[in-house]
Design a protein around this motif. Structure first.
Motif, mmCIF file in Angstrom:
data_model
loop_
_atom_site.group_PDB
_atom_site.id
_atom_site.type_symbol
_atom_site.label_atom_id
_atom_site.label_comp_id
_atom_site.label_asym_id
_atom_site.label_seq_id
_atom_site.Cartn_x
_atom_site.Cartn_y
_atom_site.Cartn_z
ATOM 1 N N ARG A 10 0.829 -1.215 0.000
ATOM 2 C CA ARG A 10 0.000 0.000 0.000
ATOM 3 C C ARG A 10 0.860 1.261 0.000
ATOM 4 N NH1 ARG A 10 -5.158 1.503 1.267
ATOM 5 N NH2 ARG A 10 -5.414 3.573 2.206
ATOM 6 N N ALA A 11 1.923 1.271 0.809
ATOM 7 C CA ALA A 11 2.787 2.458 0.859
ATOM 8 C C ALA A 11 3.454 2.706 -0.498
ATOM 9 C CB ALA A 11 3.852 2.273 1.948
ATOM 10 N N ARG A 12 3.841 1.626 -1.163
ATOM 11 C CA ARG A 12 4.490 1.796 -2.464
ATOM 12 C C ARG A 12 3.499 2.320 -3.502
ATOM 13 N NH1 ARG A 12 8.087 -2.888 -5.496
ATOM 14 N NH2 ARG A 12 8.803 -1.585 -7.234
ATOM 15 N N ARG A 13 2.246 1.840 -3.434
ATOM 16 C CA ARG A 13 1.239 2.326 -4.377
ATOM 17 C C ARG A 13 0.946 3.808 -4.144
ATOM 18 N NH1 ARG A 13 -1.504 -2.353 -2.769
ATOM 19 N NH2 ARG A 13 -3.127 -1.078 -1.773
ATOM 20 N N VAL A 14 0.845 4.207 -2.876
ATOM 21 C CA VAL A 14 0.577 5.614 -2.568
ATOM 22 C C VAL A 14 1.706 6.502 -3.062
ATOM 23 C CG1 VAL A 14 0.313 7.265 -0.675
ATOM 24 C CG2 VAL A 14 -0.932 5.091 -0.617
ATOM 25 N N TRP A 15 2.943 6.078 -2.849
ATOM 26 C CA TRP A 15 4.081 6.879 -3.310
ATOM 27 C C TRP A 15 4.124 6.945 -4.838
ATOM 28 C CZ3 TRP A 15 7.238 10.579 -3.103
ATOM 29 C CH2 TRP A 15 8.405 10.599 -3.851
ATOM 30 N N GLY A 16 3.798 5.819 -5.492
ATOM 31 C CA GLY A 16 3.801 5.820 -6.955
ATOM 32 C C GLY A 16 2.798 6.806 -7.531
ATOM 33 N N GLU A 17 1.597 6.841 -6.963
ATOM 34 C CA GLU A 17 0.605 7.792 -7.452
ATOM 35 C C GLU A 17 1.002 9.233 -7.104
ATOM 36 O OE1 GLU A 17 -1.700 7.037 -9.375
ATOM 37 O OE2 GLU A 17 -1.668 4.855 -9.214
ATOM 38 N N THR A 18 1.607 9.423 -5.941
ATOM 39 C CA THR A 18 1.958 10.785 -5.501
ATOM 40 C C THR A 18 2.999 11.408 -6.409
ATOM 41 O OG1 THR A 18 1.444 10.212 -3.199
ATOM 42 C CG2 THR A 18 2.832 12.146 -3.572
ATOM 43 N N TRP A 19 4.067 10.663 -6.692
ATOM 44 C CA TRP A 19 5.124 11.287 -7.489
ATOM 45 C C TRP A 19 4.680 11.510 -8.931
ATOM 46 C CZ3 TRP A 19 7.366 9.674 -11.931
ATOM 47 C CH2 TRP A 19 7.362 8.316 -12.251
#
Length: 411
Positions: A10-19
Motif C-alpha cells: 500500500r505504501a508503495r502504491r501511494v508513493w507511486g501515485e503521488t510522485w
C-alpha cells in the motif's frame, strides 16, 4: 501473455501515485509559466477568463490520473480534450498517454494521439500568437506529433520492460518449482528404495524368528538341548534383523554429520550360496536345481542391478515359503546364459509339512510381491506367481505356489 506482477504494498502504491501527480503538476506549471511569459511579452493573446479556465481545468484534471489503470483510454481522451483549453493539464495528459502506451494497444494509442494532436491545434487557435508566421502551424503540428510519439515510445518501452521482468520472475519461479519437484522425486525414490530394502531384509529375518518361535510354542515335547538350540536361532536372527535394520536406515542419517557409516554393498547372485547355506542352517529344506555355485562368476556381465534383483527374488521366495508353508521343502532353480536371459523359479507346497500342526496364517504385508514386480519391471523383465498343481505330491492333488521371474541378460 505474461501474468501480472505481484501487487505492490500500500505504501508503495501511494508513493507511486503521488510522485506521478507531482510530476504532472510540475510539467503543467512549466507550460503555464511559458504561456504567461509569452502573454507578458506580448507574443500571445490570453484573456483573464482563459487563464482562470486553464487553472480550473488543470486542477480538476489531475485527480483523473488515479483512474488511469482502470480506464487508461478514457482518461487519456478526457485529458487530451481538456488540453484544448488548459496548458496546466498537459502534464497529466502526458502521464496518461505513457500509461496507455505501456499496454501497447495500438488502435487505442492512435486514437489518443489523434485527439492529442488535434487538441494542440485547437489550443493554438484559442490562444493565438500576436504575429504568427506563415509556417508556424506546420511547425507546431510536427512538434506536437513528435512529442506525443516520444511519449508513446517511452510507454511502450516501460511496458516491454515490465513484461520482461515478469517473464524473468516466472522463469525463476518455474525453475524453483522444478528443482523442488526433482528433490521431492529423489526423496520419494530414495524412501521407496529404503522401504523395499527394509521389507526384503526384515521379512527374511522375521520369518525365521516366527518359524522357530512357532516350533517352541507348539512342540512342548522338545528336549532341553533342542529348545536351547531353537531359542539360539531366534536370538541370533533377531539380533541380525536389528543390525541389518540399522544398516538400512543408516542412509537416512545426515551425511554431513560425519558419523554416518557408509552403506554396505548390496547382495548379488554371488551371495546365493551363502543364502542357501544360511537357510539350511536354520532348518529349511532348500533343494537347488541346477548349478548355482558358479553362477555369480558367470554372471559378471549380467549387471549389478539385475544381479541384485535376482538375489532379492530368491530371498523373497524363500521368505514367502517360510511364512506360509514352514518346514516345507523349497525348490529353487536359477538358470540362464548371456543372450537368453536369467530364469528364476521358486516352488513350495501350499500347506505346511513338518513338526508343526496347522498354525495361524501370518499377517500378509502385501508388499513383497509388489516390490518384486517393480524391481523386475525396472530392468525390463517379467514376473509371474500363483498356485498350481504340485508335481511332487504323491496323490496328485497337492498344490504348490510358484514364483517365476525372467530377467534380461545381454549377450
Amino acid at each position: 501473455m505474461p501474468t501480472a506482477p505481484a501487487r505492490p504494498s500500500r505504501a508503495r502504491r501511494v508513493w507511486g501515485e503521488t510522485w506521478r501527480i507531482l510530476a504532472a503538476l510540475g510539467i503543467g506549471f512549466v507550460g503555464i509559466a511559458f504561456i504567461a511569459w509569452e502573454t507578458d511579452t506580448g507574443q500571445r493573446t490570453v484573456t483573464d477568463a482563459q487563464a482562470a479556465l486553464d487553472l480550473l481545468v488543470g486542477v480538476l484534471g489531475l485527480p483523473l490520473l488515479l483512474l488511469r489503470r482502470r480506464a487508461p483510454l478514457t482518461v487519456a481522451l478526457l485529458l487530451g480534450a481538456a488540453s484544448t483549453v488548459s496548458i496546466l493539464v498537459s502534464g497529466a495528459q502526458m502521464v496518461a498517454l505513457v500509461s496507455l502506451s505501456t499496454h501497447r494497444r495500438w488502435w487505442k494509442i492512435s486514437l489518443a494521439l489523434v485527439v492529442g494532436v488535434a487538441a494542440a491545434g485547437v489550443y493554438e487557435r484559442l490562444h493565438p500568437l500576436v504575429d504568427p508566421g506563415a509556417s508556424d502551424w506546420l511547425v507546431n503540428l510536427i512538434a506536437s506529433t513528435f512529442g506525443f510519439a516520444l511519449l508513446v515510445w517511452i510507454g511502450a518501452y516501460i511496458g516491454l520492460r515490465r513484461e520482461h521482468l515478469v517473464s524473468l520472475q516466472e522463469r525463476a519461479e518455474t525453475a524453483e518449482r522444478e528443482q523442488a519437484s526433482r528433490v521431492a522425486q529423489a526423496q520419494t525414490a530414495e524412501r521407496t528404495r529404503i522401504a523395499r530394502e527394509m521389507h526384503d531384509v526384515l521379512a527374511h529375518r522375521i520369518s525365521l524368528v516366527a518359524m522357530h518361535a512357532g516350533a517352541l510354542a507348539y512342540r512342548t515335547d522338545l528336549p532341553p538341548d533342542k529348545v536351547a538350540e531353537t531359542a539360539g536361532v531366534v536370538r541370533d536372527n533377531a539380533h541380525a534383523a536389528l543390525t541389518e535394520l540399522r544398516e538400512v536406515l543408516g542412509v537416512l542419517r545426515d551425511p554431513l554429520a560425519g558419523d554416518a557409516p557408509p552403506e554396505p554393498p548390496q547382495p548379488s547372485l554371488a551371495d546365493l550360496a551363502d543364502l542357501f547355506a544360511e537357510a539350511r542352517a536354520n532348518g529349511a529344506d532348500v533343494r537347488v536345481e541346477g548349478p548355482v555355485d558358479d553362477l555369480g562368476a558367470r554372471a559378471a556381465g549380467l549387471g549389478e542391478a539385475v544381479s541384485r534383483h535376482a538375489y532379492r527374488i530368491v530371498q523373497e521366495g524363500l521368505t514367502n515359503a517360510r511364512k506360509h508353508a514352514p518346514w516345507a521343502p523349497v525348490a529353487v532353480s536359477v538358470v540362464g546364459a548371456p543372450g537368453e536371459g536369467l530364469t528364476i523359479v521358486v516352488r513350495n507346497p501350499v500347506r505346511s509339512v513338518g513338526p508343526l500342526p496347522e498354525a495361524p496364517a501370518p499377517p500378509p504385508s502385501g508388499l513383497g510381491l509388489v516390490g518384486l514386480t517393480e524391481r523386475v519391471e525396472l530392468v525390463g523383465g517379467r514376473l509371474s506367481y500363483g498356485t498350481t498343481a504340485d508335481p511332487a505330491a504323491r496323490d496328485g492333488r497337492g498344490a504348490a505356489f510358484v514364483l517365476e521371474a525372467w530377467l534380461p541378460w545381454a549377450a
